[in-house]
Design an enzyme around this catalytic site. Structure first.
Site, PDB file in Angstrom:
ATOM      1  N   ASP A 113       0.811  -1.336   0.234  1.00  0.00           N
ATOM      2  CA  ASP A 113       0.079   0.092  -0.082  1.00  0.00           C
ATOM      3  C   ASP A 113       0.782   1.391  -0.036  1.00  0.00           C
ATOM      4  O   ASP A 113       0.405   2.298   0.199  1.00  0.00           O
ATOM      5  CB  ASP A 113      -1.052   0.112   1.307  1.00  0.00           C
ATOM      6  CG  ASP A 113      -0.150  -0.070   2.453  1.00  0.00           C
ATOM      7  OD1 ASP A 113       0.827  -0.532   2.631  1.00  0.00           O
ATOM      8  OD2 ASP A 113      -0.830   0.295   3.797  1.00  0.00           O
ATOM      9  N   GLU A 199      10.401  -3.304  13.332  1.00  0.00           N
ATOM     10  CA  GLU A 199      11.473  -2.992  12.360  1.00  0.00           C
ATOM     11  C   GLU A 199      12.643  -3.011  13.177  1.00  0.00           C
ATOM     12  O   GLU A 199      13.756  -3.247  12.806  1.00  0.00           O
ATOM     13  CB  GLU A 199      11.219  -1.512  11.920  1.00  0.00           C
ATOM     14  CG  GLU A 199       9.996  -1.497  10.957  1.00  0.00           C
ATOM     15  CD  GLU A 199       8.561  -1.142  11.414  1.00  0.00           C
ATOM     16  OE1 GLU A 199       8.513  -1.281  12.470  1.00  0.00           O
ATOM     17  OE2 GLU A 199       7.808  -0.838  10.579  1.00  0.00           O
TER      18      GLU A 199
HETATM   19  C1  UGA Z   1       3.096  -0.091   9.564  1.00  0.00           C
HETATM   20  C2  UGA Z   1       4.482  -0.503   8.756  1.00  0.00           C
HETATM   21  O1  UGA Z   1       4.570   0.084   7.366  1.00  0.00           O
HETATM   22  C3  UGA Z   1       4.333  -2.045   8.294  1.00  0.00           C
HETATM   23  O2  UGA Z   1       5.400  -2.505   7.639  1.00  0.00           O
HETATM   24  C4  UGA Z   1       4.240  -2.967   9.779  1.00  0.00           C
HETATM   25  O3  UGA Z   1       4.082  -4.103   9.294  1.00  0.00           O
HETATM   26  C5  UGA Z   1       2.977  -2.277  10.316  1.00  0.00           C
HETATM   27  O4  UGA Z   1       3.168  -0.877  10.628  1.00  0.00           O
HETATM   28  C6  UGA Z   1       2.816  -3.002  11.755  1.00  0.00           C
HETATM   29  O5  UGA Z   1       4.038  -2.916  12.423  1.00  0.00           O
HETATM   30  O6  UGA Z   1       1.984  -3.695  11.995  1.00  0.00           O
HETATM   31  P1  UGA Z   1       0.612   0.081   8.352  1.00  0.00           P
HETATM   32  O7  UGA Z   1       0.424   0.763   7.158  1.00  0.00           O
HETATM   33  O8  UGA Z   1       0.084  -0.087   9.691  1.00  0.00           O
HETATM   34  O9  UGA Z   1       2.327  -0.369   8.515  1.00  0.00           O
HETATM   35  O10 UGA Z   1       0.420  -1.494   7.993  1.00  0.00           O
HETATM   36  P2  UGA Z   1      -0.185  -2.390   6.776  1.00  0.00           P
HETATM   37  O11 UGA Z   1       0.211  -1.744   5.404  1.00  0.00           O
HETATM   38  O12 UGA Z   1      -1.828  -2.359   7.041  1.00  0.00           O
HETATM   39  O13 UGA Z   1       0.280  -3.920   6.697  1.00  0.00           O
HETATM   40  C7  UGA Z   1       1.624  -3.992   6.444  1.00  0.00           C
HETATM   41  C8  UGA Z   1       1.804  -5.186   5.044  1.00  0.00           C
HETATM   42  O14 UGA Z   1       1.007  -6.542   5.808  1.00  0.00           O
HETATM   43  C9  UGA Z   1       0.876  -4.864   4.030  1.00  0.00           C
HETATM   44  O15 UGA Z   1       1.539  -5.219   2.904  1.00  0.00           O
HETATM   45  C10 UGA Z   1      -0.367  -5.588   4.229  1.00  0.00           C
HETATM   46  O16 UGA Z   1      -1.017  -6.048   2.949  1.00  0.00           O
HETATM   47  C11 UGA Z   1       0.151  -6.894   5.117  1.00  0.00           C
HETATM   48  N1  UGA Z   1      -1.001  -7.349   5.791  1.00  0.00           N
HETATM   49  C12 UGA Z   1      -1.857  -6.583   6.721  1.00  0.00           C
HETATM   50  C13 UGA Z   1      -1.230  -8.646   5.962  1.00  0.00           C
HETATM   51  O17 UGA Z   1      -0.484  -9.390   5.147  1.00  0.00           O
HETATM   52  N2  UGA Z   1      -2.199  -9.419   6.842  1.00  0.00           N
HETATM   53  C14 UGA Z   1      -3.103  -8.564   7.589  1.00  0.00           C
HETATM   54  O18 UGA Z   1      -3.708  -9.024   8.402  1.00  0.00           O
HETATM   55  C15 UGA Z   1      -2.619  -6.889   7.541  1.00  0.00           C
HETATM   56 MN    MN Z   2       0.929   0.135   5.085  1.00  0.00          MN
END
Ligand code: UGA
Ligand code: MN
Length: 255
Positions: A113, A199
């Site tokens: 995203d 991270e």
């Molecule tokens: C922030 C960081 O940018 C992420 O890299 C980190 O994993 C996250 O916080 C965290 O610590 O949880 P954020 O934008 O809040 O990111 O998280 P998302 O973009 O919703 O998820 C990170 C990645 O994991 C995405 O590529 C998303 O598609 C994936 N994801 C999310 C899953 O594979 N499963 C889920 O249930 C939710």
């Molecule tokens: Mn994200």
């Protein structure tokens, strides 16, 4: 050098739009191997078709986040980290299938995203150990990331938990294959870590501030934005109404 981009992804209203945007960015990058890891029990046809369509070199994997690690109804969103198991499965694939003495390259954790300037990937090709750069819209600020002087990281700018050893976003760094395969073959993302520490806990396993290599013009350029697409609730609710009225949008039209 080859760039291995590991992308966790999961089924949601906006998934296809996000993956299309990311794919169309990655299509511009030479010598890139996209490792897409679905958070699902089975590989989905939607992602299969999408990967086939764009003609990017890819590996399609899947692993469902264990139920106790999922962000659930009764748990607030900030109690668990996202994409953790998926990134570990991507790392394992690289360690099982790529040899550091045969392939030069770097690994980047590219969430589905974010918004990437293709110049970011040029920066990655010169990384020897761990390269770092600023990320816009993270750290509760306009940007967060390394502060660099004369080719060295001397500190970090952030407005969120600044006491972390490496207070940076997932998209703020890339790591050489040599580091991940030869020097730190055990390094992985800790699924039990407090959110926000994913991270730093990973980077603490593989590097030190002194070793970090500043990229993006001494960390003065932003080539990645932590964009989070607004969920179109009006359309989700509207579709529910249509289903209730027996007039759903044609399910053969994939969104
Ligand atoms: C922030 C960081 O940018 C992420 O890299 C980190 O994993 C996250 O916080 C965290 O610590 O949880 P954020 O934008 O809040 O990111 O998280 P998302 O973009 O919703 O998820 C990170 C990645 O994991 C995405 O590529 C998303 O598609 C994936 N994801 C999310 C899953 O594979 N499963 C889920 O249930 C939710
Ligand atoms: Mn994200």
């Amino acid at each position: 050098p080859t760039i291995f981009a590991i992308t966790p992804t999961y089924r949601r209203f906006l998934q296809k739009a996000e993956l299309t945007r990311t794919a169309q960015t990655l299509k511009h990058i030479k010598n890139l191997h996209w490792i897409v890891v679905e958070d699902s029990h089975e590989k989905t046809n939607l992602v299969k078709r999408l990967l086939n369509h764009f003609g990017i070199r890819y590996t399609h994997l899947n692993v469902r986040t264990p139920v106790e690690m999922r962000i659930g109804r009764n748990k607030p969103w900030w109690t668990k980290s996202r994409g953790t198991e998926q990134r570990n499965v991507g790392l394992k694939w690289i360690r099982d299938n790529i040899k550091a003495n045969e392939t030069k390259g770097v690994v980047y954790f590219a969430d589905d995203d974010n918004t990437y300037d293709i110049r970011l990937f040029d920066e990655m090709r010169t990384i020897n150990t761990v390269g770092v750069w600023p990320v816009a819209f993270t750290g509760a600020a306009r940007w967060a990331g390394p502060i660099c002087e004369d080719g060295h990281v001397v500190g970090f700018h952030t407005n969120w938990k600044p006491f972390r050893t490496f207070p940076v976003d997932m998209s703020a760094f890339a790591v050489s294959l040599k580091k991940l395969l030869v020097e730190r073959p055990e390094a992985r993302f800790d699924p039990d870590i407090k959110p926000g520490f994913l991270e730093t806990s990973f980077l603490e396993q593989i590097t030190t501030m002194e070793q970090l290599e500043p990229k993006a013009s001494n960390c003065m350029k932003v080539y990645v934005w932590h964009t989070r697409t607004e969920t179109p609730i009006i359309n989700i609710n509207g579709e529910k109404q249509l289903i209730k009225r027996g007039k759903p949008s044609n399910p053969d039209v994939e969104t």
